[in-house]
Design a protein around this motif. Structure first.
Motif, PDB file in Angstrom:
ATOM      1  N   VAL B 264      59.123  46.110  25.673  1.00  0.00           N
ATOM      2  CA  VAL B 264      57.679  45.835  25.178  1.00  0.00           C
ATOM      3  C   VAL B 264      57.718  44.213  25.310  1.00  0.00           C
ATOM      4  CG1 VAL B 264      56.665  45.061  22.516  1.00  0.00           C
ATOM      5  CG2 VAL B 264      57.961  47.432  23.155  1.00  0.00           C
ATOM      6  N   HIS B 265      58.641  43.445  25.259  1.00  0.00           N
ATOM      7  CA  HIS B 265      58.693  41.959  25.521  1.00  0.00           C
ATOM      8  C   HIS B 265      58.005  41.687  27.061  1.00  0.00           C
ATOM      9  CE1 HIS B 265      59.904  39.843  22.204  1.00  0.00           C
ATOM     10  NE2 HIS B 265      60.891  40.684  21.853  1.00  0.00           N
ATOM     11  N   CYS B 266      58.581  42.540  28.011  1.00  0.00           N
ATOM     12  CA  CYS B 266      58.272  42.159  29.465  1.00  0.00           C
ATOM     13  C   CYS B 266      56.776  42.704  29.575  1.00  0.00           C
ATOM     14  CB  CYS B 266      58.827  43.334  30.256  1.00  0.00           C
ATOM     15  SG  CYS B 266      60.572  42.637  30.602  1.00  0.00           S
ATOM     16  N   VAL B 267      56.410  44.063  28.958  1.00  0.00           N
ATOM     17  CA  VAL B 267      54.666  44.319  28.961  1.00  0.00           C
ATOM     18  C   VAL B 267      53.923  43.288  28.245  1.00  0.00           C
ATOM     19  CG1 VAL B 267      53.186  46.044  28.058  1.00  0.00           C
ATOM     20  CG2 VAL B 267      55.348  46.766  29.158  1.00  0.00           C
ATOM     21  N   THR B 268      54.295  42.574  27.040  1.00  0.00           N
ATOM     22  CA  THR B 268      53.538  41.535  26.438  1.00  0.00           C
ATOM     23  C   THR B 268      53.492  40.517  27.263  1.00  0.00           C
ATOM     24  OG1 THR B 268      54.630  42.397  24.468  1.00  0.00           O
ATOM     25  CG2 THR B 268      53.298  40.515  24.250  1.00  0.00           C
ATOM     26  N   ILE B 269      54.680  39.973  27.962  1.00  0.00           N
ATOM     27  CA  ILE B 269      54.686  38.877  28.716  1.00  0.00           C
ATOM     28  C   ILE B 269      53.758  38.974  29.863  1.00  0.00           C
ATOM     29  CG2 ILE B 269      56.062  37.509  30.471  1.00  0.00           C
ATOM     30  CD1 ILE B 269      58.374  37.478  28.595  1.00  0.00           C
ATOM     31  N   PHE B 270      53.839  40.176  30.519  1.00  0.00           N
ATOM     32  CA  PHE B 270      53.031  40.426  31.830  1.00  0.00           C
ATOM     33  C   PHE B 270      51.422  40.157  31.411  1.00  0.00           C
ATOM     34  CE2 PHE B 270      50.351  43.008  34.420  1.00  0.00           C
ATOM     35  CZ  PHE B 270      50.800  42.664  35.757  1.00  0.00           C
ATOM     36  N   CYS B 271      51.174  40.959  30.264  1.00  0.00           N
ATOM     37  CA  CYS B 271      49.574  40.997  29.645  1.00  0.00           C
ATOM     38  C   CYS B 271      49.210  39.465  29.613  1.00  0.00           C
ATOM     39  CB  CYS B 271      49.434  41.929  28.635  1.00  0.00           C
ATOM     40  SG  CYS B 271      49.744  43.403  28.928  1.00  0.00           S
ATOM     41  N   PHE B 272      49.886  38.766  28.846  1.00  0.00           N
ATOM     42  CA  PHE B 272      49.480  37.384  28.595  1.00  0.00           C
ATOM     43  C   PHE B 272      49.351  36.444  29.607  1.00  0.00           C
ATOM     44  CE2 PHE B 272      50.090  38.660  24.137  1.00  0.00           C
ATOM     45  CZ  PHE B 272      48.833  37.990  23.542  1.00  0.00           C
ATOM     46  N   ALA B 273      50.456  36.481  30.490  1.00  0.00           N
ATOM     47  CA  ALA B 273      50.402  35.716  31.807  1.00  0.00           C
ATOM     48  C   ALA B 273      49.192  36.247  32.633  1.00  0.00           C
ATOM     49  CB  ALA B 273      51.972  36.091  32.567  1.00  0.00           C
ATOM     50  N   ALA B 274      48.969  37.318  32.892  1.00  0.00           N
ATOM     51  CA  ALA B 274      47.943  37.834  33.652  1.00  0.00           C
ATOM     52  C   ALA B 274      46.663  37.488  33.159  1.00  0.00           C
ATOM     53  CB  ALA B 274      47.906  39.449  33.861  1.00  0.00           C
ATOM     54  N   ALA B 275      46.340  37.442  31.798  1.00  0.00           N
ATOM     55  CA  ALA B 275      45.221  37.042  30.984  1.00  0.00           C
ATOM     56  C   ALA B 275      44.932  35.575  31.471  1.00  0.00           C
ATOM     57  CB  ALA B 275      45.334  37.365  29.756  1.00  0.00           C
ATOM     58  N   GLY B 276      46.337  34.630  31.045  1.00  0.00           N
ATOM     59  CA  GLY B 276      46.019  33.302  31.408  1.00  0.00           C
ATOM     60  C   GLY B 276      45.906  32.837  32.840  1.00  0.00           C
ATOM     61  N   LEU B 277      46.529  33.564  33.705  1.00  0.00           N
ATOM     62  CA  LEU B 277      46.200  33.401  34.936  1.00  0.00           C
ATOM     63  C   LEU B 277      44.870  33.380  35.493  1.00  0.00           C
ATOM     64  CD1 LEU B 277      47.223  32.285  37.976  1.00  0.00           C
ATOM     65  CD2 LEU B 277      48.180  34.600  38.471  1.00  0.00           C
ATOM     66  N   TRP B 278      44.398  34.733  35.240  1.00  0.00           N
ATOM     67  CA  TRP B 278      42.980  35.142  35.387  1.00  0.00           C
ATOM     68  C   TRP B 278      41.959  34.209  35.002  1.00  0.00           C
ATOM     69  CZ3 TRP B 278      38.994  36.171  32.367  1.00  0.00           C
ATOM     70  CH2 TRP B 278      37.580  36.779  32.689  1.00  0.00           C
ATOM     71  N   ARG B 279      42.154  33.597  33.815  1.00  0.00           N
ATOM     72  CA  ARG B 279      41.254  32.654  33.222  1.00  0.00           C
ATOM     73  C   ARG B 279      41.540  31.394  34.155  1.00  0.00           C
ATOM     74  NH1 ARG B 279      36.516  30.803  30.320  1.00  0.00           N
ATOM     75  NH2 ARG B 279      37.241  28.806  29.342  1.00  0.00           N
ATOM     76  N   PHE B 280      42.533  30.906  34.224  1.00  0.00           N
ATOM     77  CA  PHE B 280      42.695  30.043  34.723  1.00  0.00           C
ATOM     78  C   PHE B 280      41.860  29.732  36.451  1.00  0.00           C
ATOM     79  CE2 PHE B 280      45.295  26.341  37.070  1.00  0.00           C
ATOM     80  CZ  PHE B 280      45.107  25.546  36.089  1.00  0.00           C
ATOM     81  N   LEU B 281      41.933  30.824  37.181  1.00  0.00           N
ATOM     82  CA  LEU B 281      41.251  31.115  38.173  1.00  0.00           C
ATOM     83  C   LEU B 281      39.830  31.266  38.172  1.00  0.00           C
ATOM     84  CD1 LEU B 281      43.481  33.744  39.955  1.00  0.00           C
ATOM     85  CD2 LEU B 281      43.868  31.257  40.017  1.00  0.00           C
ATOM     86  N   GLN B 282      39.254  31.610  37.032  1.00  0.00           N
ATOM     87  CA  GLN B 282      37.918  31.691  36.861  1.00  0.00           C
ATOM     88  C   GLN B 282      37.204  30.545  36.295  1.00  0.00           C
ATOM     89  OE1 GLN B 282      36.218  34.779  37.646  1.00  0.00           O
ATOM     90  NE2 GLN B 282      37.984  35.057  38.525  1.00  0.00           N
ATOM     91  N   ARG B 283      37.864  29.878  35.449  1.00  0.00           N
ATOM     92  CA  ARG B 283      37.207  29.052  34.532  1.00  0.00           C
ATOM     93  C   ARG B 283      36.528  27.829  35.338  1.00  0.00           C
ATOM     94  NH1 ARG B 283      40.758  24.831  31.181  1.00  0.00           N
ATOM     95  NH2 ARG B 283      38.665  24.354  31.152  1.00  0.00           N
ATOM     96  N   ASP B 284      35.366  27.671  34.714  1.00  0.00           N
ATOM     97  CA  ASP B 284      34.705  26.335  34.825  1.00  0.00           C
ATOM     98  C   ASP B 284      35.535  25.018  34.367  1.00  0.00           C
ATOM     99  OD1 ASP B 284      32.666  27.377  36.419  1.00  0.00           O
ATOM    100  OD2 ASP B 284      31.203  27.301  34.807  1.00  0.00           O
ATOM    101  N   VAL B 285      35.640  24.118  35.305  1.00  0.00           N
ATOM    102  CA  VAL B 285      36.423  22.987  34.649  1.00  0.00           C
ATOM    103  C   VAL B 285      35.436  21.921  34.219  1.00  0.00           C
ATOM    104  CG1 VAL B 285      38.306  21.259  35.261  1.00  0.00           C
ATOM    105  CG2 VAL B 285      38.640  23.350  36.354  1.00  0.00           C
ATOM    106  N   THR B 286      35.457  21.614  32.999  1.00  0.00           N
ATOM    107  CA  THR B 286      34.365  20.908  32.391  1.00  0.00           C
ATOM    108  C   THR B 286      34.896  19.901  31.726  1.00  0.00           C
ATOM    109  OG1 THR B 286      34.260  22.294  30.641  1.00  0.00           O
ATOM    110  CG2 THR B 286      32.400  22.656  32.251  1.00  0.00           C
ATOM    111  N   CYS B 287      36.329  19.718  31.972  1.00  0.00           N
ATOM    112  CA  CYS B 287      36.995  18.652  31.073  1.00  0.00           C
ATOM    113  C   CYS B 287      37.030  17.231  31.962  1.00  0.00           C
ATOM    114  CB  CYS B 287      38.426  18.884  30.764  1.00  0.00           C
ATOM    115  SG  CYS B 287      39.421  19.319  32.145  1.00  0.00           S
TER     116      CYS B 287
END
Ligand code: ATP
Ligand code: MG
Lengths: 309, 287
Positions: B264-287
């Motif tokens: 369960v921990h590994c699956v959770t880690i994978f899901c959150f890491a994938a989501a975070g990475l995906w968003r980091f790749l996609q995001r507009d950097v407006t800061c």
């Protein structure tokens, strides 16, 4: 993509929700030029720059850096580009030198100390390079921002208001530095700025943005001569409206009517025609002066005198 | 990639926050050791089976085991706060726009940051284990690991120092996994929240909320529990053998207690890491 251009953009568009920040912008920046990118606050300069360097995704359109398409091949374009977007932001608890080493490492893996020294010397930060950036003044940060853009000897330099916060010496130095880089190293410099006198001195070409669209583009000298200014001393007989007469001439715009004077924005080659019309209507033309137009006048003409965001 | 990780670590350890946690650990381990000194002369009467053990159970392994039980909560709540700044902080200060115009893939940059979070979590666990073994060893010396797991069958489990050390290490590894599940949530949220503190605080908020939900005494919660990582948050404490093989009489590896947690921990880690990475790749950097 044409390789003669350092920056090329076609139909570049960015929308933030309903707001169109950049609207189908076309840009062609020839290699080796110093290119000024002007426009009122909120006209989309930074947004354009952010798209060019891959920080924002264009809503539509395409662009390339040094011939590398930014969608397919951004990294290759960035390898030869140095950029400072908006106010410089650094790791504040590292020294200026460490920041340069860090940013250089992102480009080269490891920066030779000589490059760091050179960049620091160029912006005259050498004495303060071991202080934390946290302790830098605004102008020192601006200098460091320039240093990091120059660090890896790029062929294209993209600078967003680089002289913001600099003292007069600093502005002068930066101007000289940019001139030097363009002349000696053949670097292309793309620079956004509000300091029109500076841009006029420095840039070969400019583009002027208004509400995300380019309203003027071309070599500075041509832009200024194409729309000159005339000051005419007129003495009108009763019933004759000198302003109405000259307004009919092609390309002429009345800028102001003062006591006995007309100020016009007009192509200088129309001066003779304007004079002929006035004289034949019986207006005494006491004086007709072609005023050299400053970039500021031109800028205000094309962007509107009142700022509206 | 190694260069990037080295620089991320350099930046990370130039901050104060990582050291606060090391300091807190040192303090707590000292207190645990002190507590053992006072009360660890294990003399238990009663207990489920009415068993009485009298003897000195104080040693390095027991201190280390005790430390992993008592200090775990601190790591689970503080590591996310500390590592949440690695991505979120760069968005807050605008450093993100400075580093993302360098010719590096965003994926590389994100992975270097994420690796830094892992390295920190590992270092914290290792520091806790190392320090507790050291202090325990200094005060009480080495000894066997006692586990009361099979007490209800009238058996006390005693592990040799060697076996005991292996199980303590296993337990700390599982603790690291738990900590990094929370840590991964914090790092991932940093791709959305351009803020140094909010990603960590939200991660802790999620942690506490899920803990409360999975702790609710309602029937409808039961079917959810096996899939939620907070159910297994402190399961590193179950990493010790607690039964004997009925046929051979040998100690049994506590696989049944460990695998669901790891999964369960590994699956959770994978899901959150994938989501975070995906968003980091996609995001507009407006800061
Ligand atoms: N992240 C964002 N979300 C929504 N709107 C934005 C965002 N960033 C920019 N804009 C809008 O896009 C327009 C262009 O902004 P931009 O920063 O490009 O202007 P600018 O020409 O650089 O102005 P300045 O001279 O003040 O720096 C503005 O109307 C601004 O409000
Ligand atoms: Mg701007």
């Amino acid at each position: 993509m044409s390789s003669g251009l350092a920056i090329e953009a076609t139909g570049l568009t960015k929308r933030f929700g309903q707001r169109v920040a950049v609207d189908a912008l076309n840009l062609a920046v020839p290699r080796g030029t110093v290119y000024g990118f002007l426009g009122p606050n909120g006209s989309g300069k930074t947004t354009t720059i952010r798209m060019l360097v891959g920080l924002l995704r264009p809503t539509a359109g395409s662009a390339s850096l040094l011939g590398h398409d930014i969608r397919r091949d951004l990294i290759a374009g960035l390898r030869e580009t140095g950029a400072q977007v908006e106010s410089p932001a650094f790791v504040s608890n590292l020294s200026g030198r460490r920041n340069l080493e860090y940013l250089g490492a992102l480009t080269l893996g490891r920066v030779p100390a000589a490059l760091v020294d050179q960049a620091l010397a160029r912006v005259r930060l050498t004495g303060r390079d071991r202080d934390r950036v946290r302790t830098y003044s605004q102008g020192m940060k601006a200098r460091l921002g320039l240093a990091q853009a120059l660090l890896c000897q790029p062929r294209l330099l993209i600078l967003d208001e680089p002289t913001n916060g600099l003292d007069p010496q600093g502005m002068h130095e930066v101007r000289e530095l940019i001139r030097h880089l363009a002349a000696e190293d053949g670097m292309t410099v793309f620079i956004s700025s509000h300091l029109l006198a500076e841009v006029q001195q420095l840039c070969d070409r400019v583009a002027i943005l208004r509400r995300g669209q380019a309203v003027a583009e071309g070599p500075v000298a041509e832009l200024l001569s194409s729309a000159g200014r005339l000051r005419i001393a007129v003495d009108e007989p009763d019933g004759v409206d000198a302003a109405a007469l000259v307004a009919e001439v092609d390309g002429v715009q009345i800028v102001a009517r003062e006591d006995g004077y007309l100020r016009l924005a007009a192509p200088p080659e129309q001066a003779a025609e304007i004079n002929r019309r006035l004289v034949s209507a019986g207006v005494a033309v006491g004086e007709l002066v072609i005023e050299r137009q400053s970039l500021e006048d031109f800028y205000l003409d094309v962007t509107g005198r009142e700022a509206q965001l | 990639m190694i260069t990037l990780i080295r620089w991320e670590l350099h930046r990370f350890y130039r901050r104060l926050a990582p050291y606060y946690l090391y300091g807190a650990l040192a303090l707590l381990v000292t207190m645990v050791t002190w507590g053992m000194r006072e009360f660890g002369r294990f003399s238990s009467r009663g207990g489920g089976a009415g068993l009485e053990i009298v003897g000195d159970t104080r040693n390095a392994l027991m201190v280390s085991q005790g430390a992993s039980l008592t200090v775990a909560i601190l790591l689970l709540y503080l590591v996310p706060v500390v590592v949440g700044e690695i991505v979120g902080g760069d968005g807050a200060t605008g450093v993100l726009r400075t580093i993302l115009v360098r010719p590096r893939r965003r994926a590389q940059i994100w992975l270097a940051k994420y690796a830094t979070a892992w390295i920190y979590a590992l270092s914290v666990s290792a520091a806790l284990m190392g320090l507790s073994l050291l202090l325990g060893g200094l005060f009480f010396g080495w000894g066997k690991l006692y586990s009361a797991g099979d007490l209800h069958n009238g058996k006390l489990i005693v592990l040799t120092p060697r076996e005991g050390l292996a199980y303590v290490a296993l337990s700390y590894s599982l603790l690291t996994l738990s900590v990094m599940t929370a840590g991964t949530i914090a790092v991932a949220l940093g791709s959305w929240l351009d803020n140094a503190l909010l990603p960590g605080m939200f991660a802790v908020g999620i942690l506490i909320t899920l803990q409360i939900i999975t702790g609710l005494p309602y029937e409808w919660v039961e079917p959810l529990k096996p899939y939620v990582f907070t159910t297994y948050l402190l399961d590193h404490t179950k990493a010790y053998p607690n039964s004997f093989d009925p046929a051979t009489g040998a100690l049994q590896f506590p696989a049944a207690a460990i695998w669901p947690m790891v999964r369960v921990h590994c699956v959770t880690i994978f899901c959150f890491a994938a989501a975070g990475l995906w968003r980091f790749l996609q995001r507009d950097v407006t800061c």
